[in-house]
Write a protein that holds these residues in place. Sequence first.
Motif, PDB file in Angstrom:
ATOM      1  N   THR A  84      42.981  43.612  27.070  1.00 15.01           N
ATOM      2  CA  THR A  84      43.752  43.402  28.294  1.00 15.01           C
ATOM      3  C   THR A  84      44.187  41.937  28.342  1.00 15.01           C
ATOM      4  O   THR A  84      44.112  41.233  27.336  1.00 15.01           O
ATOM      5  N   ASP A  85      44.656  41.476  29.511  1.00 19.44           N
ATOM      6  CA  ASP A  85      44.991  40.060  29.649  1.00 19.44           C
ATOM      7  C   ASP A  85      44.006  39.394  30.612  1.00 19.44           C
ATOM      8  O   ASP A  85      43.213  40.078  31.278  1.00 19.44           O
ATOM      9  N   VAL A  86      44.060  38.069  30.678  1.00 21.42           N
ATOM     10  CA  VAL A  86      43.092  37.324  31.484  1.00 21.42           C
ATOM     11  C   VAL A  86      43.163  37.746  32.951  1.00 21.42           C
ATOM     12  O   VAL A  86      42.125  37.868  33.627  1.00 21.42           O
ATOM     13  N   ASN A  87      44.379  37.978  33.455  1.00 19.53           N
ATOM     14  CA  ASN A  87      44.529  38.332  34.878  1.00 19.53           C
ATOM     15  C   ASN A  87      43.961  39.710  35.210  1.00 19.53           C
ATOM     16  O   ASN A  87      43.771  40.033  36.379  1.00 19.53           O
ATOM     17  N   SER A  88      43.677  40.520  34.192  1.00 20.64           N
ATOM     18  CA  SER A  88      43.104  41.846  34.426  1.00 20.64           C
ATOM     19  C   SER A  88      41.592  41.876  34.229  1.00 20.64           C
ATOM     20  O   SER A  88      40.961  42.914  34.395  1.00 20.64           O
ATOM     21  N   LEU A  89      41.021  40.727  33.870  1.00 18.67           N
ATOM     22  CA  LEU A  89      39.564  40.645  33.687  1.00 18.67           C
ATOM     23  C   LEU A  89      38.850  40.689  35.037  1.00 18.67           C
ATOM     24  O   LEU A  89      39.425  40.302  36.060  1.00 18.67           O
ATOM     25  N   PRO A  90      37.573  41.104  35.039  1.00 13.20           N
ATOM     26  CA  PRO A  90      36.765  40.976  36.259  1.00 13.20           C
ATOM     27  C   PRO A  90      36.345  39.512  36.435  1.00 13.20           C
ATOM     28  O   PRO A  90      35.187  39.140  36.255  1.00 13.20           O
ATOM     29  N   LEU A  91      37.319  38.675  36.751  1.00  7.04           N
ATOM     30  CA  LEU A  91      37.115  37.220  36.800  1.00  7.04           C
ATOM     31  C   LEU A  91      37.839  36.625  37.994  1.00  7.04           C
ATOM     32  O   LEU A  91      39.020  36.912  38.209  1.00  7.04           O
ATOM     33  N   THR A  92      37.145  35.808  38.758  1.00  5.03           N
ATOM     34  CA  THR A  92      37.758  35.061  39.855  1.00  5.03           C
ATOM     35  C   THR A  92      37.522  33.574  39.619  1.00  5.03           C
ATOM     36  O   THR A  92      36.397  33.161  39.312  1.00  5.03           O
ATOM     37  N   ILE A  93      38.586  32.776  39.755  1.00  4.35           N
ATOM     38  CA  ILE A  93      38.483  31.335  39.566  1.00  4.35           C
ATOM     39  C   ILE A  93      38.536  30.651  40.934  1.00  4.35           C
ATOM     40  O   ILE A  93      39.486  30.842  41.696  1.00  4.35           O
ATOM     41  N   VAL A  94      37.492  29.875  41.223  1.00  3.38           N
ATOM     42  CA  VAL A  94      37.381  29.167  42.505  1.00  3.38           C
ATOM     43  C   VAL A  94      37.290  27.676  42.185  1.00  3.38           C
ATOM     44  O   VAL A  94      36.262  27.197  41.714  1.00  3.38           O
ATOM     45  N   LEU A  95      38.378  26.944  42.424  1.00  5.33           N
ATOM     46  CA  LEU A  95      38.478  25.548  42.013  1.00  5.33           C
ATOM     47  C   LEU A  95      38.268  24.581  43.174  1.00  5.33           C
ATOM     48  O   LEU A  95      38.769  24.803  44.278  1.00  5.33           O
ATOM     49  N   SER A  96      37.548  23.505  42.889  1.00  5.58           N
ATOM     50  CA  SER A  96      37.483  22.383  43.827  1.00  5.58           C
ATOM     51  C   SER A  96      38.192  21.211  43.158  1.00  5.58           C
ATOM     52  O   SER A  96      37.987  20.951  41.981  1.00  5.58           O
ATOM     53  N   TRP A  97      39.040  20.531  43.894  1.00  8.18           N
ATOM     54  CA  TRP A  97      39.760  19.418  43.283  1.00  8.18           C
ATOM     55  C   TRP A  97      39.455  18.132  44.043  1.00  8.18           C
ATOM     56  O   TRP A  97      39.102  18.142  45.218  1.00  8.18           O
ATOM     57  N   TYR A  98      39.573  17.017  43.334  1.00 13.85           N
ATOM     58  CA  TYR A  98      39.418  15.707  43.966  1.00 13.85           C
ATOM     59  C   TYR A  98      40.463  14.740  43.447  1.00 13.85           C
ATOM     60  O   TYR A  98      41.191  14.133  44.201  1.00 13.85           O
TER      61      TYR A  98
END
Length: 550
Positions: A475-489
Amino acid sequence: MDNAMFCYQCEQTMGGKGCTKSGVCGKTPEIANLQDLLIYQLKGIACYARPLIEKGQSIDKDIVEFVENSLFTTLTNVNFDAESHVNLLKESQKIKQNLRDRAPEGKYPDCATYNLRESKELMLKDAVQAGIMFDQELDADIRSLRSTILFGLKGISAYGHQARFLNYNSEQVDHFYFLGLEATTNDDLTLEELILMTMKTGEMSVEVMKILDDANTTTYKNPSPHKVNVNIKKGPFIIISGHDLRDLEMLLQQTEGKGINIYTHGEMLPAHGYPSLKKYKHLIGNFGSAWQNQQKEFDDIPGCILMTTNCLMRPRESYKDRIFSTNVVGWDGVQHVTLKEDGTKDFTEIINKALELGGFKEDEEEKEILVGFGHHATLSHAGAIVDAVKEGKLRHFFLIGGCDGAKPGRNYYTEFAEKVPQDCAILTLACGKYRFNKMDFGTVAGLPRLLDVGQCNDAYSAVRIATALADAFETDVNSLPLTIVLSWYEQKAVADLLALLSLGIKGMYLGPSLPAFISPNVLQYLVDTFEIKPISTADDDLKNSLKQAN
């Protein structure tokens, strides 16, 4: 000029709009304005360099390195020393003249035709025209995209500097410093062309992180899981903070056999995973937490600190005599360790100071955390991970990482990590991990539930892991069971975000607040195109992530 500035490049910027009297980071108006003028000079250099590059002429590596280091100098919490900025400005004028003499005739923007004046006072007067908001007529979306490109370049320069220190570089990235900077001055570029250049900045961020990964893993071998003590040991010590593994290696070599314990701090923590570094027995553990706590944690300690990259805060008097800087880091009155012509550094002064101070008087009980899950180590378990997902034992992955900071709202990341269900795994990277990396998350499907991927630049490792898993699941990355939660500074996080966007990754959560330099229209474009979501509450974001996964 004494009390006027404008800076909105980091997440903690005043009121979420911009620092105008002094920087929340500790930057004075004088430093802010000298940095504006230095960026103005770099843009002028780029305007002369671009036609030379397009004609196939090479730009001297010393010039590339100067531009890279100057960009890095202006990144948040790196350099607060006025004298070093003045020296860089004087050097920038020599480089600009050199390229001006070689460049073809033509019409060039003001940043190119401007000539630096001699004294700091005159430089500060001229800095007004270099300010972000100087052109009041500039379209807000154009300004937003130009700022995004510039801040992405600053992040790229930090990674490029690290790689170059290990004698690795990418000619593609080297050229892009000039092409990207020139684009931020080019009034002929349309909004659509600037969006393309912003995405190109993301591509170059991926490229520079790949080069840095190659540099680190070739030089120090692939990281492997390693337990790191996070409590103190008796004896003299030096704390090394930042990102440059070569600085750590030289310090370990020069302190070997001298009875000095070496602790990592902040983003240097992942160094413990590298075989060529963890072999040193006096690399004893990790001290403290994320960068924003350093003033309290370094207060009056009986040892020394070496700052190799950001993030440096104003040193308190209680430890100003025992903190040292190197590379492009600087603060007025702080001792600086310079690079010698042979590419080495002499850490004798910091070593002697550490021995003189005597160190901690007794051991604390050991407490260990696990690091070293770069792409090589994690993907060695790829078969087991795929099987666990297919069998329903491992439901979802959460990448929770990025920069930490002092601003309220960052407890969200701790709460989110704590509430991730037991049948899910957490990948983490950068100093945002300090919000939860000393907690015990246990295991899932025989693997640790918390996998420390590394430094901020190891966003590349996370991408490698995600891509390999996508291939395994066909599959592709966007179809993975994956959530990205980013903190930026700061600006490395901008480079990381642009890297992920350039790879087409969608649905990321971003916080704790949105960048002040992103205009409403640009934000809407990111939402429409990449489904970027500002964080809300840990409960709601977690529920929505798992609901969408189902």
